[in-house]
Design a protein around this motif. Sequence first.
Motif, PDB file in Angstrom:
ATOM      1  N   ASN A 170     -10.554  23.944  51.069  1.00 38.01           N
ATOM      2  CA  ASN A 170      -9.185  24.098  50.580  1.00 38.01           C
ATOM      3  C   ASN A 170      -9.213  23.911  49.063  1.00 38.01           C
ATOM      4  OD1 ASN A 170      -6.489  24.025  50.003  1.00 38.01           O
ATOM      5  ND2 ASN A 170      -5.969  22.518  51.578  1.00 38.01           N
ATOM      6  N   LEU A 171      -9.158  25.002  48.320  1.00 32.96           N
ATOM      7  CA  LEU A 171      -9.284  24.916  46.860  1.00 32.96           C
ATOM      8  C   LEU A 171      -8.108  24.196  46.214  1.00 32.96           C
ATOM      9  CD1 LEU A 171     -10.821  28.397  46.000  1.00 32.96           C
ATOM     10  CD2 LEU A 171     -11.944  26.182  46.074  1.00 32.96           C
ATOM     11  N   ASP A 172      -6.937  24.253  46.828  1.00 36.26           N
ATOM     12  CA  ASP A 172      -5.804  23.487  46.290  1.00 36.26           C
ATOM     13  C   ASP A 172      -6.097  21.990  46.343  1.00 36.26           C
ATOM     14  OD1 ASP A 172      -4.348  25.765  45.754  1.00 36.26           O
ATOM     15  OD2 ASP A 172      -3.271  25.713  47.675  1.00 36.26           O
ATOM     16  N   LEU A 173      -6.637  21.540  47.455  1.00 39.39           N
ATOM     17  CA  LEU A 173      -6.976  20.121  47.602  1.00 39.39           C
ATOM     18  C   LEU A 173      -8.081  19.720  46.632  1.00 39.39           C
ATOM     19  CD1 LEU A 173      -6.531  17.476  49.106  1.00 39.39           C
ATOM     20  CD2 LEU A 173      -8.237  18.238  50.761  1.00 39.39           C
ATOM     21  N   VAL A 174      -9.073  20.579  46.475  1.00 39.84           N
ATOM     22  CA  VAL A 174     -10.153  20.306  45.514  1.00 39.84           C
ATOM     23  C   VAL A 174      -9.576  20.181  44.099  1.00 39.84           C
ATOM     24  CG1 VAL A 174     -12.252  21.248  44.445  1.00 39.84           C
ATOM     25  CG2 VAL A 174     -11.947  21.373  46.923  1.00 39.84           C
ATOM     26  N   GLY A 175      -8.630  21.044  43.755  1.00 37.44           N
ATOM     27  CA  GLY A 175      -7.992  20.968  42.440  1.00 37.44           C
ATOM     28  C   GLY A 175      -7.233  19.666  42.242  1.00 37.44           C
ATOM     29  N   TRP A 176      -6.485  19.257  43.259  1.00 37.35           N
ATOM     30  CA  TRP A 176      -5.744  17.986  43.157  1.00 37.35           C
ATOM     31  C   TRP A 176      -6.692  16.800  43.040  1.00 37.35           C
ATOM     32  CZ3 TRP A 176      -0.945  17.180  41.904  1.00 37.35           C
ATOM     33  CH2 TRP A 176      -0.003  18.199  42.085  1.00 37.35           C
ATOM     34  N   ILE A 177      -7.789  16.827  43.773  1.00 44.49           N
ATOM     35  CA  ILE A 177      -8.768  15.736  43.684  1.00 44.49           C
ATOM     36  C   ILE A 177      -9.394  15.704  42.299  1.00 44.49           C
ATOM     37  CG2 ILE A 177     -11.015  14.950  44.541  1.00 44.49           C
ATOM     38  CD1 ILE A 177     -10.122  15.947  47.326  1.00 44.49           C
ATOM     39  N   MET A 178      -9.715  16.861  41.744  1.00 44.53           N
ATOM     40  CA  MET A 178     -10.279  16.899  40.388  1.00 44.53           C
ATOM     41  C   MET A 178      -9.299  16.352  39.364  1.00 44.53           C
ATOM     42  SD  MET A 178     -12.274  20.574  40.414  1.00 44.53           S
ATOM     43  CE  MET A 178     -12.569  20.586  38.654  1.00 44.53           C
ATOM     44  N   MET A 179      -8.016  16.704  39.493  1.00 45.44           N
ATOM     45  CA  MET A 179      -7.013  16.181  38.558  1.00 45.44           C
ATOM     46  C   MET A 179      -6.876  14.672  38.698  1.00 45.44           C
ATOM     47  SD  MET A 179      -3.962  18.998  38.314  1.00 45.44           S
ATOM     48  CE  MET A 179      -3.637  19.133  40.063  1.00 45.44           C
ATOM     49  N   LEU A 180      -6.907  14.161  39.916  1.00 42.67           N
ATOM     50  CA  LEU A 180      -6.798  12.727  40.139  1.00 42.67           C
ATOM     51  C   LEU A 180      -7.978  11.974  39.542  1.00 42.67           C
ATOM     52  CD1 LEU A 180      -5.236  10.414  41.536  1.00 42.67           C
ATOM     53  CD2 LEU A 180      -6.670  10.831  43.527  1.00 42.67           C
ATOM     54  N   VAL A 181      -9.179  12.493  39.771  1.00 45.64           N
ATOM     55  CA  VAL A 181     -10.377  11.870  39.200  1.00 45.64           C
ATOM     56  C   VAL A 181     -10.327  11.917  37.671  1.00 45.64           C
ATOM     57  CG1 VAL A 181     -12.889  12.106  38.991  1.00 45.64           C
ATOM     58  CG2 VAL A 181     -11.806  12.269  41.229  1.00 45.64           C
ATOM     59  N   GLY A 182      -9.856  13.014  37.108  1.00 49.32           N
ATOM     60  CA  GLY A 182      -9.720  13.110  35.652  1.00 49.32           C
ATOM     61  C   GLY A 182      -8.731  12.110  35.100  1.00 49.32           C
ATOM     62  N   LEU A 183      -7.600  11.925  35.777  1.00 46.69           N
ATOM     63  CA  LEU A 183      -6.609  10.936  35.325  1.00 46.69           C
ATOM     64  C   LEU A 183      -7.146   9.518  35.417  1.00 46.69           C
ATOM     65  CD1 LEU A 183      -3.276  12.333  36.771  1.00 46.69           C
ATOM     66  CD2 LEU A 183      -3.904  12.096  34.372  1.00 46.69           C
ATOM     67  N   ILE A 184      -7.841   9.210  36.499  1.00 38.94           N
ATOM     68  CA  ILE A 184      -8.455   7.879  36.613  1.00 38.94           C
ATOM     69  C   ILE A 184      -9.467   7.674  35.491  1.00 38.94           C
ATOM     70  CG2 ILE A 184      -9.997   6.471  38.045  1.00 38.94           C
ATOM     71  CD1 ILE A 184      -8.579   7.705  40.498  1.00 38.94           C
TER      72      ILE A 184
END
Length: 73
Positions: A28-42
């Motif tokens: 699910n590329l949408d989920l992968v994108g959200w996870i990448m954004m979350l990791v970047g914010l952390i």
Amino acid sequence: MGLGGCILLIGGGAILAFATDWKAEGINLDLVGWIMMLVGLIGVFVYMSIARRRRMVVPPTTTVVQDDDHRYH
């Protein structure tokens, strides 16, 4: 990871989550994108907390003693 890497993760995640309509089987590329954004914010928050600790100025602990009795004439 530096600040540039965190910003790259946020940008790449936003592109995957919002700007693509690719379909990959099993991913699910949408989920992968959200996870990448979350990791970047952390990563940004961790980087900023470390940078704030590095900027703290610690006053010197050496005691300076001035002796007025031994002035040069």
